[in-house]
Design a protein around this motif. Sequence first.
Motif, PDB file in Angstrom:
ATOM      1  N   TRP A  95       2.471   9.334 -17.335  1.00 64.70           N
ATOM      2  CA  TRP A  95       1.309   8.706 -16.693  1.00 64.70           C
ATOM      3  C   TRP A  95       1.389   7.184 -16.718  1.00 64.70           C
ATOM      4  O   TRP A  95       0.998   6.516 -15.761  1.00 64.70           O
TER       5      TRP A  95
ATOM      6  N   ARG B  13       0.831  -1.207   0.000  1.00 62.27           N
ATOM      7  CA  ARG B  13       0.000   0.000   0.000  1.00 62.27           C
ATOM      8  C   ARG B  13       0.862   1.253   0.000  1.00 62.27           C
ATOM      9  O   ARG B  13       0.558   2.235  -0.665  1.00 62.27           O
TER      10      ARG B  13
ATOM     11  N   LYS C  41      -0.683  15.909  -7.666  1.00 66.72           N
ATOM     12  CA  LYS C  41      -1.717  16.939  -7.658  1.00 66.72           C
ATOM     13  C   LYS C  41      -1.224  18.263  -7.057  1.00 66.72           C
ATOM     14  O   LYS C  41      -1.458  19.338  -7.616  1.00 66.72           O
TER      15      LYS C  41
ATOM     16  N   SER D 242       2.058  19.223 -18.042  1.00 65.58           N
ATOM     17  CA  SER D 242       1.670  17.985 -18.726  1.00 65.58           C
ATOM     18  C   SER D 242       2.446  16.785 -18.186  1.00 65.58           C
ATOM     19  O   SER D 242       2.001  15.654 -18.285  1.00 65.58           O
ATOM     20  N   LEU D 243       3.622  17.030 -17.604  1.00 61.03           N
ATOM     21  CA  LEU D 243       4.442  15.931 -17.083  1.00 61.03           C
ATOM     22  C   LEU D 243       4.184  15.652 -15.605  1.00 61.03           C
ATOM     23  O   LEU D 243       4.756  14.729 -15.033  1.00 61.03           O
ATOM     24  N   THR D 244       3.324  16.463 -14.970  1.00 58.41           N
ATOM     25  CA  THR D 244       3.140  16.359 -13.525  1.00 58.41           C
ATOM     26  C   THR D 244       2.019  15.393 -13.177  1.00 58.41           C
ATOM     27  O   THR D 244       0.878  15.597 -13.581  1.00 58.41           O
ATOM     28  N   THR D 245       2.353  14.345 -12.438  1.00 56.58           N
ATOM     29  CA  THR D 245       1.312  13.405 -12.017  1.00 56.58           C
ATOM     30  C   THR D 245       0.903  13.668 -10.565  1.00 56.58           C
ATOM     31  O   THR D 245      -0.064  13.097 -10.083  1.00 56.58           O
TER      32      THR D 245
ATOM     33  N   LEU E  52       2.266   1.654  -3.480  1.00 53.53           N
ATOM     34  CA  LEU E  52       1.272   1.537  -4.547  1.00 53.53           C
ATOM     35  C   LEU E  52       1.622   0.432  -5.551  1.00 53.53           C
ATOM     36  O   LEU E  52       1.574   0.624  -6.760  1.00 53.53           O
ATOM     37  N   VAL E  53       1.999  -0.705  -5.014  1.00 55.78           N
ATOM     38  CA  VAL E  53       2.305  -1.884  -5.828  1.00 55.78           C
ATOM     39  C   VAL E  53       1.331  -2.975  -5.391  1.00 55.78           C
ATOM     40  O   VAL E  53       1.020  -3.082  -4.207  1.00 55.78           O
TER      41      VAL E  53
ATOM     42  N   LYS F 180       4.498  22.544 -20.525  1.00 55.39           N
ATOM     43  CA  LYS F 180       5.191  21.254 -20.640  1.00 55.39           C
ATOM     44  C   LYS F 180       5.333  20.621 -19.245  1.00 55.39           C
ATOM     45  O   LYS F 180       5.072  19.422 -19.071  1.00 55.39           O
TER      46      LYS F 180
ATOM     47  N   GLU G  98      14.510  16.908 -21.162  1.00 54.01           N
ATOM     48  CA  GLU G  98      13.292  17.584 -21.624  1.00 54.01           C
ATOM     49  C   GLU G  98      12.034  16.968 -20.991  1.00 54.01           C
ATOM     50  O   GLU G  98      11.023  17.629 -20.848  1.00 54.01           O
ATOM     51  N   GLN G  99      12.124  15.706 -20.619  1.00 53.61           N
ATOM     52  CA  GLN G  99      10.967  15.021 -20.028  1.00 53.61           C
ATOM     53  C   GLN G  99      10.994  15.064 -18.504  1.00 53.61           C
ATOM     54  O   GLN G  99      10.119  14.506 -17.852  1.00 53.61           O
TER      55      GLN G  99
ATOM     56  N   GLN H  53      -0.118   7.489   4.409  1.00 49.10           N
ATOM     57  CA  GLN H  53       1.069   6.778   3.937  1.00 49.10           C
ATOM     58  C   GLN H  53       2.316   7.611   4.217  1.00 49.10           C
ATOM     59  O   GLN H  53       3.376   7.084   4.533  1.00 49.10           O
TER      60      GLN H  53
ATOM     61  N   ARG I 247       1.005  20.101  -9.351  1.00 45.91           N
ATOM     62  CA  ARG I 247       0.303  20.633 -10.508  1.00 45.91           C
ATOM     63  C   ARG I 247      -0.480  21.898 -10.163  1.00 45.91           C
ATOM     64  O   ARG I 247      -0.480  22.870 -10.910  1.00 45.91           O
TER      65      ARG I 247
ATOM     66  N   ILE J  41      -5.387   0.596  -5.233  1.00 49.88           N
ATOM     67  CA  ILE J  41      -4.307   1.346  -5.879  1.00 49.88           C
ATOM     68  C   ILE J  41      -4.713   1.786  -7.290  1.00 49.88           C
ATOM     69  O   ILE J  41      -4.339   2.862  -7.725  1.00 49.88           O
TER      70      ILE J  41
END
Lengths: 408, 116
Positions: free
Chosen positions: B95, A144, A395, A390-393, A147-148, A387, A359-360, A205, A398, B28
């Motif tokens: 993602w 948990r 929250k 768009s790459l930010t996962t 996150l696997v 850019k 760049e990524q 967590q 972002r 998850i």
Amino acid sequence: MIVHSDIDRVARDSYSRLIAILAARTGDIALAEDALSDAFQRAIEMWPDQGVPNSPEAWLLTVARNRLKDHYKSAAVSRRTEVENIEEKLVTLDIAEAQLSQPSFPDERLKLMFVCAHPAIGDNVRTPLMLQTVLGLPVEQIARLFLVPSPTLAKRLTRAKQKIKSSVVPFEIPDDEVTLATRLDDVLEAIYGAFAAGIEAEEEQQLTLVSESAYLIRLLIALLPQEPEVLGLAAIIHLSAARLEARYDEAGALVPLGQQNVDMWDKHLVAEGRALLEQAGRHQRIGRFQLEALIQSVHCDRLDTDSVNWSLLLSLYEALSSIRPTTGSLVAQAAVISEAVSPQKGLEFLHCLKIQGLEQFQPYQATRGALLLQSGEPVLAAEAFDKAISLTTNKAARLYLQRQRNSL
Amino acid sequence: MRYTFLLYSNEADFADATEADMQQMQEIYGQYIQALKDADVFVDTDWLQPSMSATTLSLRGGSKEVQDGPYADTKDQLGGYFVVDVADLDAAMAWAEKCPAAQYGLIEIRPSAMPG
């Protein structure tokens, strides 16, 4: 926030001490875990009626050793060739049992930590393996935290333990200094991994991972009090944990270090972190963890002086880049150059970096956006922010970037 | 730009999964879906039953052919998909890296060919 309850600590301490003793003498972590969990099960059944024995640890070790004996006897029947080897293992367990209560009895947990972070073990399993074997956290909980899926993590852990057993990864502390330093770095990296995952994680967590990594680093300080880098990582954990509350605003957006409200920093933790750093400094052996802690400590000077010594920060980053350049630290260095010299110089530094995948890399784009904005290039800044977004996962990150983008 | 993530994994890896394991998987994946929604990039997803439940149909040979089982009997099987709407392949990869399936299987990222 970092302290466990006393009872929890004692139970854990016993568990990890005993696992280490059993695993170091059998070379088999999974077998040690099974035997010890049987012993704890027996204790739960017997202690309420018979009372807690004088030395609970010795009692648990005896029961676990008997379990191992049973196991080896049945294994020896099918594989005669190993009988001698097994006898040897049982004798060392008997000796351990007899000497356990003596104060000179060595703590084997350090060896266990070195095994968990051994270079032969995959990067992605070292931290979970340490959380499982040294702290006794259940697989489901670790799964948990990272996150696997549980079956995936369980498989990785089983495979790692099998490898330790079959390749005979040695339970020992390297005796030459260079090897010790490299291997210790792997152990620290694994603990840092738990902490770093905690910083990014959701509330509950986050709390678990931060307090578990703090527990591990304290244990490591107790086992290796003369290693400045151990103290350095402990300082990082304390100084970063001190600012956790100030990292998010009411809307849940990330608040960058320079804009954090210092009144929300935990002054007690900052003081503890600085004391650890000072203790590390006495050894006069600088390393990447101490440098990172020093960088954090300079930021924390805002508590007293209300300003940041950017040129000092820059020299610390330069030192860090010379011994351990990472994409993250180089990008952060550009931001510091921007403050210490000028945004243009920061941008120049950023554009001279030749790193694959730059760049990524989200922090690269976010920093580029901020520096372009400060250099009076709003159009290019907007592009970089878009850019980065768009790459930010994450929250919180972002929300912060979107706010910057929208202010243009 | 829409991208579809095709999630492939070895079904044998989850043959012994318990009820609690499946619930944790849902949790998850739930967090992942929420993260996609928070970022306003989520379009669609579905998880599929094991490949042994598949029925494969074709009229290509002139008459209807129905096969009991998946199209290809490979070690890794399609187990689900996500559709996301993001700026470019870099964002799609960022993602995909966060998708739980990347931890135990592999993710094929395909850009949409649908006009409009």
